[in-house]
Motif scaffolding. Sequence first.
Motif, PDB file in Angstrom:
ATOM      1  N   THR A 164      -2.482 -10.402   3.782  1.00  0.00           N
ATOM      2  CA  THR A 164      -1.071 -11.043   3.596  1.00  0.00           C
ATOM      3  C   THR A 164      -0.150 -10.184   2.675  1.00  0.00           C
ATOM      4  O   THR A 164      -0.631  -8.816   2.711  1.00  0.00           O
ATOM      5  CB  THR A 164      -1.233 -12.259   2.814  1.00  0.00           C
ATOM      6  N   SER A 165       0.802 -10.332   2.089  1.00  0.00           N
ATOM      7  CA  SER A 165       1.695  -9.571   1.268  1.00  0.00           C
ATOM      8  C   SER A 165       2.286 -10.074   0.006  1.00  0.00           C
ATOM      9  O   SER A 165       2.118 -11.221  -0.250  1.00  0.00           O
ATOM     10  CB  SER A 165       2.840  -9.366   2.340  1.00  0.00           C
ATOM     11  N   GLY A 166       3.010  -9.296  -0.696  1.00  0.00           N
ATOM     12  CA  GLY A 166       3.596  -9.783  -1.981  1.00  0.00           C
ATOM     13  C   GLY A 166       2.669 -10.309  -2.975  1.00  0.00           C
ATOM     14  O   GLY A 166       1.691 -10.025  -3.141  1.00  0.00           O
ATOM     15  N   PRO A 167       3.321 -11.361  -3.658  1.00  0.00           N
ATOM     16  CA  PRO A 167       2.500 -11.996  -4.611  1.00  0.00           C
ATOM     17  C   PRO A 167       1.249 -12.498  -4.271  1.00  0.00           C
ATOM     18  O   PRO A 167       0.135 -12.811  -5.001  1.00  0.00           O
ATOM     19  CB  PRO A 167       3.629 -13.080  -5.375  1.00  0.00           C
ATOM     20  N   ALA A 168       1.123 -13.110  -3.100  1.00  0.00           N
ATOM     21  CA  ALA A 168      -0.209 -13.559  -2.551  1.00  0.00           C
ATOM     22  C   ALA A 168      -1.188 -12.533  -2.461  1.00  0.00           C
ATOM     23  O   ALA A 168      -2.255 -12.935  -2.706  1.00  0.00           O
ATOM     24  CB  ALA A 168       0.327 -14.216  -0.999  1.00  0.00           C
ATOM     25  N   LEU A 169      -0.817 -11.494  -1.788  1.00  0.00           N
ATOM     26  CA  LEU A 169      -1.623 -10.388  -1.955  1.00  0.00           C
ATOM     27  C   LEU A 169      -2.073  -9.877  -3.141  1.00  0.00           C
ATOM     28  O   LEU A 169      -3.555  -9.658  -3.571  1.00  0.00           O
ATOM     29  CB  LEU A 169      -1.128  -9.059  -1.158  1.00  0.00           C
ATOM     30  N   VAL A 170      -1.365  -9.557  -4.156  1.00  0.00           N
ATOM     31  CA  VAL A 170      -2.002  -9.507  -5.608  1.00  0.00           C
ATOM     32  C   VAL A 170      -2.716 -10.301  -6.020  1.00  0.00           C
ATOM     33  O   VAL A 170      -3.658 -10.020  -6.801  1.00  0.00           O
ATOM     34  CB  VAL A 170      -0.396  -9.042  -6.302  1.00  0.00           C
ATOM     35  N   SER A 171      -2.351 -11.587  -5.901  1.00  0.00           N
ATOM     36  CA  SER A 171      -3.160 -12.631  -6.528  1.00  0.00           C
ATOM     37  C   SER A 171      -4.622 -12.652  -5.943  1.00  0.00           C
ATOM     38  O   SER A 171      -5.521 -12.977  -6.607  1.00  0.00           O
ATOM     39  CB  SER A 171      -2.601 -14.026  -6.153  1.00  0.00           C
ATOM     40  N   GLU A 207       4.295  -2.110  -1.913  1.00  0.00           N
ATOM     41  CA  GLU A 207       4.937  -3.350  -2.839  1.00  0.00           C
ATOM     42  C   GLU A 207       3.969  -3.879  -3.783  1.00  0.00           C
ATOM     43  O   GLU A 207       4.193  -4.253  -4.904  1.00  0.00           O
ATOM     44  CB  GLU A 207       5.158  -4.534  -1.803  1.00  0.00           C
ATOM     45  N   ALA A 208       2.680  -3.744  -3.312  1.00  0.00           N
ATOM     46  CA  ALA A 208       1.402  -4.566  -4.257  1.00  0.00           C
ATOM     47  C   ALA A 208       1.275  -3.612  -5.376  1.00  0.00           C
ATOM     48  O   ALA A 208       0.819  -3.947  -6.660  1.00  0.00           O
ATOM     49  CB  ALA A 208       0.241  -4.715  -3.266  1.00  0.00           C
ATOM     50  N   THR A 209       1.540  -2.298  -5.157  1.00  0.00           N
ATOM     51  CA  THR A 209       1.088  -1.439  -6.243  1.00  0.00           C
ATOM     52  C   THR A 209       2.280  -0.496  -6.794  1.00  0.00           C
ATOM     53  O   THR A 209       2.138   0.140  -8.029  1.00  0.00           O
ATOM     54  CB  THR A 209       0.238  -0.228  -5.720  1.00  0.00           C
ATOM     55  N   GLY A 210       3.533  -0.666  -6.454  1.00  0.00           N
ATOM     56  CA  GLY A 210       4.674  -0.156  -6.829  1.00  0.00           C
ATOM     57  C   GLY A 210       4.598   1.333  -6.626  1.00  0.00           C
ATOM     58  O   GLY A 210       5.517   2.247  -7.193  1.00  0.00           O
ATOM     59  N   ALA A 211       3.916   1.614  -5.528  1.00  0.00           N
ATOM     60  CA  ALA A 211       3.871   3.064  -5.256  1.00  0.00           C
ATOM     61  C   ALA A 211       4.883   3.676  -4.199  1.00  0.00           C
ATOM     62  O   ALA A 211       5.178   2.737  -3.489  1.00  0.00           O
ATOM     63  CB  ALA A 211       2.575   3.479  -4.669  1.00  0.00           C
ATOM     64  N   ASP A 212       5.474   4.950  -4.361  1.00  0.00           N
ATOM     65  CA  ASP A 212       6.225   5.543  -3.253  1.00  0.00           C
ATOM     66  C   ASP A 212       5.200   6.211  -2.476  1.00  0.00           C
ATOM     67  O   ASP A 212       4.613   7.061  -3.004  1.00  0.00           O
ATOM     68  CB  ASP A 212       7.113   6.317  -4.045  1.00  0.00           C
ATOM     69  N   ILE A 213       5.039   5.689  -1.268  1.00  0.00           N
ATOM     70  CA  ILE A 213       3.988   6.184  -0.426  1.00  0.00           C
ATOM     71  C   ILE A 213       4.901   7.231   0.740  1.00  0.00           C
ATOM     72  O   ILE A 213       5.526   6.845   1.558  1.00  0.00           O
ATOM     73  CB  ILE A 213       3.495   5.156   0.557  1.00  0.00           C
ATOM     74  N   ALA A 214       4.429   8.608   0.714  1.00  0.00           N
ATOM     75  CA  ALA A 214       5.092   9.510   1.776  1.00  0.00           C
ATOM     76  C   ALA A 214       3.996  10.215   2.197  1.00  0.00           C
ATOM     77  O   ALA A 214       4.039  11.030   3.070  1.00  0.00           O
ATOM     78  CB  ALA A 214       6.008  10.495   0.931  1.00  0.00           C
TER      79      ALA A 214
END
Length: 313
Positions: free
Chosen positions: A165-172, A190-197
């Motif tokens: 899943t995604s967003g807050p549901a994934l983090v929870s 999105e879940a970790t706040g990371a910039d992924i390159a």
Amino acid sequence: MILTLTLNPSLDRTIEVGALTRGAVIRAGAAHLDPGGKGVNVSRALLANGVRSCAVIPYGGSEGRRLVELLSVEGIDMIPVPVAGPTRSNVALAEPDGTVTKVNEPGTALTAAELDTLAAAVLDAARSADWVVASGSLPPGVPVDVYAGLCRRFGAAGIHLAVDTSGPALVSAVCAGPALVKPNRDELAEATGADIAHLGDVIDAVGKLRAMGARSVLTSLGADGALLVEDGGAWFGDCPVAEPRSSVGAGDAMLAGFLAAGARGEEALAEGLAWASAAVGLPGSRMPGPADIDRTAVRITTPDPALPLTPGG
């Protein structure tokens, strides 16, 4: 047996177009109507490859009845739960180079009583399951901790739970300690706040999810491949697709193949990649069967943190 739960299933119409031009009248080359929703797709992929599965889905209105009809025609073993609101419809526009533009309806709200009925159906059927897959977006108004609650209940019963899943549901859900999570690149960022390159950014972000509670993390990276990190090690793999047609459902096919192959180690990762690349080569959200899957194209390597990822991929 692998049990899937899709709280926000859909009817998926995929329209193939020569090019997508905003504001223009576009002639469709072909159109496909398929049952949709991430858990539904996992069950469809498993069935296509002879792996026993059962799909738990809410359904409502004429769209919901059509969804159940399509699944019945495919021979899906399912537990349909009637709800008051109508099942959503999604539209995908697929261009020849594999670019897919999707328009997804939000879905219909589920009442507390309907959620309780769905949870009871899952818990009852899960007694004979090796894995439960809880996946997809949440309908409007559904609490973001719904997957986390299932994770705690299944963990207490010794049942493996995979969450996609995604967003807050994934983090929870991650914080509840699932056996497996399968984010894509955007969901991981999105879940970790990371910039992924680079692949190293993926590795670092996956480490954060595991520190939060996830035991194994299978990250799909689109055309760049996938990364698996678990207690036994880490593996990166890819599987090029010569003629991509639609990426819709490819991540679900990957998860299905991974679970079908034992859900552990590089062999399971390779199987997931083979199923995913086969799905990309098929129209609409068709799930691949044995005749579609080419395992010889899969490459598994030790993850290279310096490996750049496709910008925006």
